[in-house]
Design a protein around this motif. Sequence first.
Motif, PDB file in Angstrom:
ATOM      1  N   ASP A  28      -2.559  -4.793   2.948  1.00  0.00           N
ATOM      2  CA  ASP A  28      -1.624  -5.326   4.124  1.00  0.00           C
ATOM      3  C   ASP A  28      -0.318  -4.882   3.870  1.00  0.00           C
ATOM      4  N   PHE A  29       0.133  -3.939   2.974  1.00  0.00           N
ATOM      5  CA  PHE A  29       1.329  -3.428   2.652  1.00  0.00           C
ATOM      6  C   PHE A  29       1.659  -1.800   3.160  1.00  0.00           C
ATOM      7  N   GLU A  30       2.285  -1.437   4.054  1.00  0.00           N
ATOM      8  CA  GLU A  30       2.529  -0.464   4.443  1.00  0.00           C
ATOM      9  C   GLU A  30       4.167   0.275   3.844  1.00  0.00           C
ATOM     10  N   VAL A  31       5.032  -0.561   4.286  1.00  0.00           N
ATOM     11  CA  VAL A  31       6.469  -0.294   3.670  1.00  0.00           C
ATOM     12  C   VAL A  31       7.022  -1.546   3.875  1.00  0.00           C
ATOM     13  N   PHE A  32       8.382  -1.250   3.339  1.00  0.00           N
ATOM     14  CA  PHE A  32       9.334  -2.610   3.327  1.00  0.00           C
ATOM     15  C   PHE A  32       9.758  -3.073   4.758  1.00  0.00           C
ATOM     16  N   ASP A  33      10.082  -4.230   4.959  1.00  0.00           N
ATOM     17  CA  ASP A  33      10.677  -4.685   6.126  1.00  0.00           C
ATOM     18  C   ASP A  33      12.119  -4.481   6.029  1.00  0.00           C
ATOM     19  N   LEU A  34      12.709  -3.729   7.147  1.00  0.00           N
ATOM     20  CA  LEU A  34      14.211  -3.618   6.858  1.00  0.00           C
ATOM     21  C   LEU A  34      14.960  -4.770   7.385  1.00  0.00           C
ATOM     22  N   ASP A  35      14.297  -5.612   8.061  1.00  0.00           N
ATOM     23  CA  ASP A  35      15.074  -7.014   8.443  1.00  0.00           C
ATOM     24  C   ASP A  35      15.133  -7.914   7.147  1.00  0.00           C
ATOM     25  N   SER A  36      14.248  -7.709   6.350  1.00  0.00           N
ATOM     26  CA  SER A  36      14.038  -8.735   4.924  1.00  0.00           C
ATOM     27  C   SER A  36      14.263  -7.777   3.769  1.00  0.00           C
ATOM     28  N   LEU A  37      15.131  -7.345   3.371  1.00  0.00           N
ATOM     29  CA  LEU A  37      15.558  -6.512   2.407  1.00  0.00           C
ATOM     30  C   LEU A  37      15.142  -7.028   0.963  1.00  0.00           C
ATOM     31  N   PRO A  38      14.207  -6.114   0.186  1.00  0.00           N
ATOM     32  CA  PRO A  38      13.556  -6.478  -0.915  1.00  0.00           C
ATOM     33  C   PRO A  38      14.904  -6.335  -2.016  1.00  0.00           C
ATOM     34  N   THR A  39      14.502  -6.967  -3.303  1.00  0.00           N
ATOM     35  CA  THR A  39      15.119  -6.976  -4.521  1.00  0.00           C
ATOM     36  C   THR A  39      14.952  -5.771  -5.259  1.00  0.00           C
ATOM     37  N   ASN A  40      15.963  -5.261  -6.082  1.00  0.00           N
ATOM     38  CA  ASN A  40      15.657  -4.271  -7.092  1.00  0.00           C
ATOM     39  C   ASN A  40      14.103  -4.364  -7.731  1.00  0.00           C
ATOM     40  N   SER A  41      13.910  -5.520  -8.306  1.00  0.00           N
ATOM     41  CA  SER A  41      12.589  -5.844  -9.111  1.00  0.00           C
ATOM     42  C   SER A  41      11.485  -5.833  -8.180  1.00  0.00           C
ATOM     43  N   ASP A  42      11.687  -6.018  -6.748  1.00  0.00           N
ATOM     44  CA  ASP A  42      10.558  -6.038  -5.844  1.00  0.00           C
ATOM     45  C   ASP A  42      10.082  -4.441  -5.662  1.00  0.00           C
ATOM     46  N   VAL A  43      11.019  -3.799  -5.302  1.00  0.00           N
ATOM     47  CA  VAL A  43      10.834  -2.293  -5.332  1.00  0.00           C
ATOM     48  C   VAL A  43      10.294  -1.603  -6.356  1.00  0.00           C
ATOM     49  N   LEU A  44      10.663  -2.038  -7.479  1.00  0.00           N
ATOM     50  CA  LEU A  44      10.322  -1.384  -8.761  1.00  0.00           C
ATOM     51  C   LEU A  44       8.665  -1.822  -9.018  1.00  0.00           C
ATOM     52  N   MET A  45       8.499  -3.166  -8.550  1.00  0.00           N
ATOM     53  CA  MET A  45       7.044  -3.463  -8.594  1.00  0.00           C
ATOM     54  C   MET A  45       6.071  -2.795  -7.874  1.00  0.00           C
ATOM     55  N   MET A  46       6.492  -2.631  -6.581  1.00  0.00           N
ATOM     56  CA  MET A  46       5.900  -1.921  -5.580  1.00  0.00           C
ATOM     57  C   MET A  46       5.535  -0.245  -6.028  1.00  0.00           C
ATOM     58  N   LEU A  47       6.490   0.416  -6.540  1.00  0.00           N
ATOM     59  CA  LEU A  47       6.567   1.662  -7.067  1.00  0.00           C
ATOM     60  C   LEU A  47       5.601   1.918  -8.175  1.00  0.00           C
ATOM     61  N   ASN A  48       5.574   0.878  -8.972  1.00  0.00           N
ATOM     62  CA  ASN A  48       4.697   0.955 -10.052  1.00  0.00           C
ATOM     63  C   ASN A  48       3.170   0.969  -9.552  1.00  0.00           C
ATOM     64  N   LEU A  49       2.956   0.139  -8.388  1.00  0.00           N
ATOM     65  CA  LEU A  49       1.665  -0.160  -7.915  1.00  0.00           C
ATOM     66  C   LEU A  49       1.284   1.198  -7.173  1.00  0.00           C
ATOM     67  N   TYR A  50       2.288   1.851  -6.747  1.00  0.00           N
ATOM     68  CA  TYR A  50       1.916   3.108  -5.904  1.00  0.00           C
ATOM     69  C   TYR A  50       1.726   4.297  -6.915  1.00  0.00           C
ATOM     70  N   LEU A  51       2.343   4.356  -8.019  1.00  0.00           N
ATOM     71  CA  LEU A  51       1.982   5.263  -8.963  1.00  0.00           C
ATOM     72  C   LEU A  51       0.624   5.018  -9.447  1.00  0.00           C
ATOM     73  N   ASN A  52       0.138   3.890  -9.890  1.00  0.00           N
ATOM     74  CA  ASN A  52      -1.271   3.420 -10.092  1.00  0.00           C
ATOM     75  C   ASN A  52      -2.045   3.997  -8.982  1.00  0.00           C
ATOM     76  N   GLY A  53      -1.889   3.588  -7.752  1.00  0.00           N
ATOM     77  CA  GLY A  53      -2.681   4.261  -6.709  1.00  0.00           C
ATOM     78  C   GLY A  53      -2.940   5.300  -6.569  1.00  0.00           C
ATOM     79  N   MET A  54      -1.761   6.388  -6.806  1.00  0.00           N
ATOM     80  CA  MET A  54      -1.940   7.621  -7.002  1.00  0.00           C
ATOM     81  C   MET A  54      -2.798   8.264  -8.110  1.00  0.00           C
ATOM     82  N   SER A  55      -2.543   7.489  -9.267  1.00  0.00           N
ATOM     83  CA  SER A  55      -3.515   8.116 -10.196  1.00  0.00           C
ATOM     84  C   SER A  55      -4.879   7.863  -9.984  1.00  0.00           C
ATOM     85  N   ARG A  56      -5.238   6.589  -9.557  1.00  0.00           N
ATOM     86  CA  ARG A  56      -6.625   6.310  -8.939  1.00  0.00           C
ATOM     87  C   ARG A  56      -6.952   7.538  -7.852  1.00  0.00           C
TER      88      ARG A  56
END
Length: 115
Positions: free
Chosen positions: A59-87
């Motif tokens: 259910d996640f496509e991209v971050f919502d520009l109206d509700s800005l995420p924190t640095n740690s939120d972005v880092l978490m998603m980047l790590n998940l995307y790296l895992n998805g790319m590896s898979r």
Amino acid sequence: EDIEKYDELHSKLNSLKGDFVVLSGKKPNETVNEFKLKLINKLLAQINGLIGAFKPEEDFEVFDLDSLPTNSDVLMMLNLYLNGMSRFKDANSTVHSSPIDWSSEFKTKTWDVED
């Protein structure tokens, strides 16, 4: 073509992750500005188009520009995307074995390019 795109997107994602490791280490709860978030969203949209079902969160496509995420939120998603790319890469690769002198095998993975 997809292999080149994968390499380019993977490299950009790794670079962003490195930046956010630093930012998250200094100020994990600080919100990301819109400029950075637009760049991140553009990259994530390209990755979503490439890896399809290997997206880390259905259910996640991209971050919502109206509700800005924190640095740690972005880092978490980047790590998940790296895992998805590896898979994605693993699912589209073949393992090759080569015997070596000391009677064990050396295994490598290469992209499946037949389609």
